[in-house]
Design a protein around this motif. Structure first.
Motif, PDB file in Angstrom:
ATOM      1  N   LEU A 138       0.652  -1.497   0.141  1.00 17.77           N
ATOM      2  CA  LEU A 138      -0.048   0.478  -0.136  1.00 17.77           C
ATOM      3  C   LEU A 138       0.730   1.311   0.069  1.00 17.77           C
ATOM      4  O   LEU A 138       0.569   2.102  -0.691  1.00 17.77           O
ATOM      5  CB  LEU A 138      -0.769  -0.373   1.405  1.00 17.77           C
ATOM      6  CG  LEU A 138      -2.158  -0.763   1.242  1.00 17.77           C
ATOM      7  CD1 LEU A 138      -2.599  -1.075   2.498  1.00 17.77           C
ATOM      8  CD2 LEU A 138      -2.987  -0.300  -0.114  1.00 17.77           C
ATOM      9  N   LEU A 139       1.786   1.398   1.368  1.00 15.07           N
ATOM     10  CA  LEU A 139       2.620   2.501   0.925  1.00 15.07           C
ATOM     11  C   LEU A 139       3.627   2.539  -0.609  1.00 15.07           C
ATOM     12  O   LEU A 139       3.415   4.407  -0.995  1.00 15.07           O
ATOM     13  CB  LEU A 139       4.208   2.131   1.834  1.00 15.07           C
ATOM     14  CG  LEU A 139       3.751   1.902   3.470  1.00 15.07           C
ATOM     15  CD1 LEU A 139       4.682   2.068   4.096  1.00 15.07           C
ATOM     16  CD2 LEU A 139       2.918   3.686   3.456  1.00 15.07           C
ATOM     17  N   ASP A 140       3.757   0.803  -1.042  1.00 15.30           N
ATOM     18  CA  ASP A 140       4.222   1.654  -3.025  1.00 15.30           C
ATOM     19  C   ASP A 140       3.792   2.545  -3.445  1.00 15.30           C
ATOM     20  O   ASP A 140       3.776   3.676  -4.423  1.00 15.30           O
ATOM     21  CB  ASP A 140       5.041   0.669  -2.776  1.00 15.30           C
ATOM     22  CG  ASP A 140       5.417   0.733  -4.442  1.00 15.30           C
ATOM     23  OD1 ASP A 140       6.912   0.916  -4.110  1.00 15.30           O
ATOM     24  OD2 ASP A 140       5.413  -0.554  -5.271  1.00 15.30           O
ATOM     25  N   GLN A 141       2.163   1.999  -3.698  1.00 11.81           N
ATOM     26  CA  GLN A 141       1.304   1.840  -4.290  1.00 11.81           C
ATOM     27  C   GLN A 141       0.533   3.957  -4.051  1.00 11.81           C
ATOM     28  O   GLN A 141       0.570   5.058  -4.928  1.00 11.81           O
ATOM     29  CB  GLN A 141      -0.200   1.592  -4.399  1.00 11.81           C
ATOM     30  CG  GLN A 141      -1.664   1.696  -4.573  1.00 11.81           C
ATOM     31  CD  GLN A 141      -2.615   0.707  -4.861  1.00 11.81           C
ATOM     32  OE1 GLN A 141      -3.265   0.976  -3.273  1.00 11.81           O
ATOM     33  NE2 GLN A 141      -2.917   0.970  -5.322  1.00 11.81           N
ATOM     34  N   HIS A 142       0.990   3.713  -3.296  1.00 15.51           N
ATOM     35  CA  HIS A 142       0.413   5.613  -2.900  1.00 15.51           C
ATOM     36  C   HIS A 142       1.345   6.354  -2.634  1.00 15.51           C
ATOM     37  O   HIS A 142       1.890   7.396  -1.214  1.00 15.51           O
ATOM     38  CB  HIS A 142      -0.311   5.485  -1.291  1.00 15.51           C
ATOM     39  CG  HIS A 142      -1.587   4.726  -1.251  1.00 15.51           C
ATOM     40  ND1 HIS A 142      -1.363   3.279  -1.366  1.00 15.51           N
ATOM     41  CD2 HIS A 142      -2.684   5.695  -1.389  1.00 15.51           C
ATOM     42  CE1 HIS A 142      -3.236   3.203  -1.467  1.00 15.51           C
ATOM     43  NE2 HIS A 142      -3.390   4.302  -1.358  1.00 15.51           N
ATOM     44  N   ALA A 143       2.832   6.198  -3.246  1.00 18.07           N
ATOM     45  CA  ALA A 143       4.327   6.196  -3.537  1.00 18.07           C
ATOM     46  C   ALA A 143       3.673   8.340  -3.523  1.00 18.07           C
ATOM     47  O   ALA A 143       4.472   9.290  -2.886  1.00 18.07           O
ATOM     48  CB  ALA A 143       5.189   6.115  -3.746  1.00 18.07           C
ATOM     49  N   LEU A 144       2.743   8.540  -4.304  1.00 16.32           N
ATOM     50  CA  LEU A 144       2.712   9.777  -4.317  1.00 16.32           C
ATOM     51  C   LEU A 144       1.363  10.391  -3.248  1.00 16.32           C
ATOM     52  O   LEU A 144       0.666  11.445  -4.034  1.00 16.32           O
ATOM     53  CB  LEU A 144       1.824  10.249  -6.038  1.00 16.32           C
ATOM     54  CG  LEU A 144       4.135   9.778  -6.777  1.00 16.32           C
ATOM     55  CD1 LEU A 144       3.356   9.460  -8.532  1.00 16.32           C
ATOM     56  CD2 LEU A 144       4.418  11.379  -6.801  1.00 16.32           C
ATOM     57  N   GLY A 145       0.947  10.271  -3.110  1.00 19.50           N
ATOM     58  CA  GLY A 145      -0.185  11.204  -2.048  1.00 19.50           C
ATOM     59  C   GLY A 145      -1.096   9.752  -2.506  1.00 19.50           C
ATOM     60  O   GLY A 145      -2.571   9.940  -1.608  1.00 19.50           O
ATOM     61  N   GLY A 146      -1.793   9.651  -3.555  1.00 20.22           N
ATOM     62  CA  GLY A 146      -3.176   8.685  -3.970  1.00 20.22           C
ATOM     63  C   GLY A 146      -2.429   7.457  -4.663  1.00 20.22           C
ATOM     64  O   GLY A 146      -1.536   6.940  -4.863  1.00 20.22           O
ATOM     65  N   ARG A 147      -4.591   6.431  -4.468  1.00 20.85           N
ATOM     66  CA  ARG A 147      -4.169   5.288  -4.492  1.00 20.85           C
ATOM     67  C   ARG A 147      -3.759   5.054  -6.441  1.00 20.85           C
ATOM     68  O   ARG A 147      -3.369   3.414  -6.942  1.00 20.85           O
ATOM     69  CB  ARG A 147      -5.479   3.582  -4.309  1.00 20.85           C
ATOM     70  CG  ARG A 147      -6.366   4.446  -5.100  1.00 20.85           C
ATOM     71  CD  ARG A 147      -7.165   3.751  -3.969  1.00 20.85           C
ATOM     72  NE  ARG A 147      -9.020   4.031  -3.569  1.00 20.85           N
ATOM     73  CZ  ARG A 147      -9.547   4.508  -3.956  1.00 20.85           C
ATOM     74  NH1 ARG A 147      -9.257   6.043  -3.659  1.00 20.85           N
ATOM     75  NH2 ARG A 147     -10.563   4.765  -4.324  1.00 20.85           N
TER      76      ARG A 147
END
Length: 215
Positions: A120-129
């Motif tokens: 999840l953290l990798d997916q939200h690296a730019l703040g969104g999913r």
């Protein structure tokens, strides 16, 4: 089933082309089950775009955006959408899906129980999913066209990473490229939004359940 009976537009969060194609297929099938045409519902996917004059410049912009973004904040926001407290899980512990009244499109990706906080953290690296397309105008246009061709999507819900730059870059760089290819309009049609989206009259079609309440 509710969307199949009532919706005219559906917004989804696709993470890859096969799963997105499956989601689009389910939406079309739900329309048919409700006695409607499969194309009576337009399906749009959320999408981030980082574009610059060259691929190298686009990735530099991506790195700059990522340096300012908070993946933890993005996951916290996602937690509000799913009604799941992700902080209770270890970094690589599988997240358990629990049925709830949360946003169903947000929880759908968790149903296989193969997601972790690290993922999840990798997916939200730019703040969104939402997935992010990075590249030159030509590369971005190629990607957008391939998503449409391979998944059956009708279009995209363009999100922003930086406001207004994300939108300005897309308008200045990607739109002209899509227009050159004939993949984007060069002028607005007359009529209501429904007429523009479906190329038909402004009223609901007879097979839509809402048409029964027309005066």
């Amino acid at each position: 089933l509710f969307a199949g009976r009532h919706a005219e537009c559906v917004f989804i969060s696709g993470q890859n082309k096969p799963s997105t194609k499956a989601q689009v297929g389910k939406v079309r099938a739900s329309a048919v089950a409700a006695g409607r045409n499969p194309e009576d519902i337009k399906v749009f996917m959320g999408l981030n775009v980082i574009v610059a004059e060259t691929e190298e410049l686009a990735w530099k912009k991506h790195a700059e955006y990522r340096s300012h973004a908070s993946a933890e904040a993005g996951v916290a926001h996602f937690s509000a959408s799913t009604a799941i407290d992700f902080s209770q899980y270890e970094i690589d512990e599988p997240i358990q899906y629990v049925k709830s009244n949360a946003i169903q499109s947000a929880t759908r990706n968790l149903q296989n129980n193969d997601w972790t906080r690290r993922k999840l953290l990798d997916q939200h690296a730019l703040g969104g999913r939402y997935i992010t397309v990075v590249g030159s105008p030509q590369q971005v246009a190629d990607d957008l066209e391939s998503w449409i061709a391979e998944t059956g999507l009708d279009g995209f819900n363009l999100t922003r990473i930086v406001t207004p730059e994300s939108y300005v870059d897309f308008i200045d760089l990607v739109i002209p490229e899509l227009q050159r290819r004939g993949s984007y309009k060069t002028a607005y049609d007359n009529g209501t939004l429904r007429e523009k989206l479906f190329q038909r009259e402004a009223q609901l079609p007879e097979q839509h359940t809402g048409a029964a309440y027309r005066r």
